[in-house]
Design a protein around this motif. Structure first.
Motif, PDB file in Angstrom:
ATOM      1  N   ASP A  67      21.143  34.172  64.487  1.00 46.80           N
ATOM      2  CA  ASP A  67      21.810  34.042  65.780  1.00 46.80           C
ATOM      3  C   ASP A  67      20.863  34.211  66.965  1.00 46.80           C
ATOM      4  O   ASP A  67      21.255  33.922  68.104  1.00 46.80           O
ATOM      5  CB  ASP A  67      22.935  35.077  65.895  1.00 46.80           C
ATOM      6  CG  ASP A  67      24.038  34.832  64.883  1.00 46.80           C
ATOM      7  OD1 ASP A  67      24.327  33.658  64.594  1.00 46.80           O
ATOM      8  OD2 ASP A  67      24.603  35.820  64.361  1.00 46.80           O
ATOM      9  N   THR A  68      19.651  34.690  66.720  1.00 44.22           N
ATOM     10  CA  THR A  68      18.683  34.871  67.800  1.00 44.22           C
ATOM     11  C   THR A  68      17.281  34.922  67.212  1.00 44.22           C
ATOM     12  O   THR A  68      17.097  35.304  66.044  1.00 44.22           O
ATOM     13  CB  THR A  68      18.959  36.159  68.591  1.00 44.22           C
ATOM     14  OG1 THR A  68      17.957  36.336  69.604  1.00 44.22           O
ATOM     15  CG2 THR A  68      18.960  37.379  67.676  1.00 44.22           C
ATOM     16  N   LEU A  69      16.294  34.545  68.019  1.00 42.32           N
ATOM     17  CA  LEU A  69      14.891  34.611  67.608  1.00 42.32           C
ATOM     18  C   LEU A  69      14.174  35.786  68.252  1.00 42.32           C
ATOM     19  O   LEU A  69      12.962  35.945  68.077  1.00 42.32           O
ATOM     20  CB  LEU A  69      14.182  33.305  67.980  1.00 42.32           C
ATOM     21  CG  LEU A  69      14.721  32.046  67.290  1.00 42.32           C
ATOM     22  CD1 LEU A  69      14.113  30.798  67.897  1.00 42.32           C
ATOM     23  CD2 LEU A  69      14.454  32.103  65.787  1.00 42.32           C
ATOM     24  N   ARG A  70      14.911  36.606  68.973  1.00 42.83           N
ATOM     25  CA  ARG A  70      14.310  37.728  69.706  1.00 42.83           C
ATOM     26  C   ARG A  70      14.607  39.028  68.965  1.00 42.83           C
ATOM     27  O   ARG A  70      15.765  39.373  68.727  1.00 42.83           O
ATOM     28  CB  ARG A  70      14.860  37.766  71.128  1.00 42.83           C
ATOM     29  CG  ARG A  70      14.588  36.457  71.856  1.00 42.83           C
ATOM     30  CD  ARG A  70      15.170  36.427  73.247  1.00 42.83           C
ATOM     31  NE  ARG A  70      15.085  35.071  73.795  1.00 42.83           N
ATOM     32  CZ  ARG A  70      15.512  34.711  74.990  1.00 42.83           C
ATOM     33  NH1 ARG A  70      16.079  35.621  75.784  1.00 42.83           N
ATOM     34  NH2 ARG A  70      15.389  33.471  75.399  1.00 42.83           N
ATOM     35  N   ARG A  71      13.547  39.738  68.654  1.00 37.96           N
ATOM     36  CA  ARG A  71      13.697  40.901  67.773  1.00 37.96           C
ATOM     37  C   ARG A  71      14.594  41.979  68.377  1.00 37.96           C
ATOM     38  O   ARG A  71      15.427  42.557  67.674  1.00 37.96           O
ATOM     39  CB  ARG A  71      12.320  41.477  67.447  1.00 37.96           C
ATOM     40  CG  ARG A  71      12.355  42.547  66.375  1.00 37.96           C
ATOM     41  CD  ARG A  71      10.979  42.842  65.846  1.00 37.96           C
ATOM     42  NE  ARG A  71      11.018  43.848  64.788  1.00 37.96           N
ATOM     43  CZ  ARG A  71       9.962  44.196  64.065  1.00 37.96           C
ATOM     44  NH1 ARG A  71       8.794  43.603  64.270  1.00 37.96           N
ATOM     45  NH2 ARG A  71      10.074  45.119  63.130  1.00 37.96           N
TER      46      ARG A  71
END
Length: 367
Positions: free
Chosen positions: A148-152
């Motif tokens: 759902d996201t590529l940001r840790r």
């Protein structure tokens, strides 16, 4: 946390003993032929996504109620003989199941009237890099991986676990494998990841995958779903159209995703790149739905949003006692399967004022 049977989470349907078994394809009273069975292997998950389940206080299914591999295979063989051509393994998280490779091997060996079944899996990708070679050798053919996201930092906040590197490793392993088509699933959420939609598509294309955006559905265990928090089909397409010209793909059939080619974009394989949108809320596809579901505790469901279930567990467990012939059990499974199909409603009616959210969360139903 103590595991307890979720007795209150189901409304079992009483199927009369003299209900006809029927023959031929699994056709409901609205003419829909059913070919796809989603098989949930567990309600447990290695993440705690905010739109799916609480971080704490979850009441897990009792381990004694979870179907064994023999029981799953038996139901799958009967379903395949009745016309099911695709099995999709789901959860919870299916890779948490200790015997997952054996599950894949035994289901992949099943054939129906039209030949061998196709075996797919939906996973969060954690443990996938470790298990993928064995899964592929055992007969897995297709993968859907949720991201759902590529940001840790955002991933950690959304899933309440710091596992994005493991998911990315799983996606990289899948991209390097022979399993195709490879699809990445994203639940689009307002104020959460709606600023990453284009970035996520670029990421999928770079990995030879198709991104499929999913409208957030009323399936969270906490029943906190709000229409205002949704990013709708129209909003998704508007965001993508600002970057690409979207060309609709015909021939959707019973597939849940409406697909579009990204004009001028190609995958590393040289094939045209595409994106899908699953708009269960604002543009439901119930009229062509060909899916059934088997929960981890042996309940047949004819709709993701159904409040009714058909309980196979008593028949399966009675088979362990004396005097239960295999052919008799198989006939009972088929009778229940056909009753479940016959009981399917025209649609889920999310927009109807009388709509009731299922008491089971998505993790207990199976994706």
């Amino acid at each position: 946390m103590v595991a307890v049977p979720l007795v209150l989470a189901r409304r079992p349907v009483e199927v009369p003993e003299d209900a006809p078994a029927g023959t031929g394809p699994l056709v409901d009273t609205h003419g829909r032929v059913h070919r796809d069975l989603r098989v949930s292997l567990t309600d447990r998950c290695s993440l705690r996504c905010t739109y799916c389940m609480p971080e704490q206080g979850n009441e897990w299914l009792a381990r004694t109620s979870i179907l064994t591999l023999d029981e799953i295979e038996r139901v799958a063989r009967v379903a395949a003989a009745a016309g099911i051509t695709t099995f999709r393994l789901t959860g919870g998280e299916p890779l948490l199941r200790a015997d997952i490779v054996d599950v894949v091997r035994r289901l992949a060996a099943i054939s129906g009237p039209d030949g061998p079944v196709e075996l797919a899996m939906t996973t969060n990708g954690i443990r996938l890099a470790e298990l993928l070679p064995a899964l592929a050798d055992a007969g897995l053919r297709r993968l859907n991986i949720s991201i759902d996201t590529l940001r840790r930092d955002r991933f950690r906040e959304l899933t309440r676990r710091d596992r994005l590197p493991d998911v990315l490793d799983g996606i990289a392993a899948a991209a390097a494998s022979r399993l195709r088509p490879l699809k990445l699933n994203t639940v689009a959420m307002r104020g959460v990841n709606d600023d990453e939609l284009v970035e996520l598509v670029d990421f999928a294309v770079g990995h030879g995958a198709e991104l499929r955006f999913i409208e957030q559905m009323p399936l969270d265990a906490g029943h906190t779903w709000s229409r205002d928090a949704m990013v709708t089909r129209a909003g998704i397409l508007d965001a993508l159209a600002a970057r690409w010209r979207l060309v609709p793909l015909p021939g959707r059939g019973g597939a849940p995703a409406e697909r579009f080619v990204l004009d001028g974009v190609v995958l590393p394989s040289g094939q045209p790149a595409a994106v899908g949108v699953i708009a269960s809320v604002t543009a439901p596809f119930c009229g062509a739905c060909d899916r059934l579901r088997l929960t981890a505790d042996g309940q047949l469901r004819n709709c993701l949003f159904s409040t009714m279930e058909y309980d196979l567990l008593p028949a399966l467990r009675q088979a362990q006692g004396p005097g239960q012939e295999g052919a008799v059990l198989d006939a009972e499974i088929e009778r229940m399967l056909r009753a479940c199909v016959r009981g399917k409603l025209p649609g889920h009616a999310i927009d109807d004022p009388s709509f009731l959210q299922p008491t089971r969360g998505m993790n207990a139903i199976g994706g």
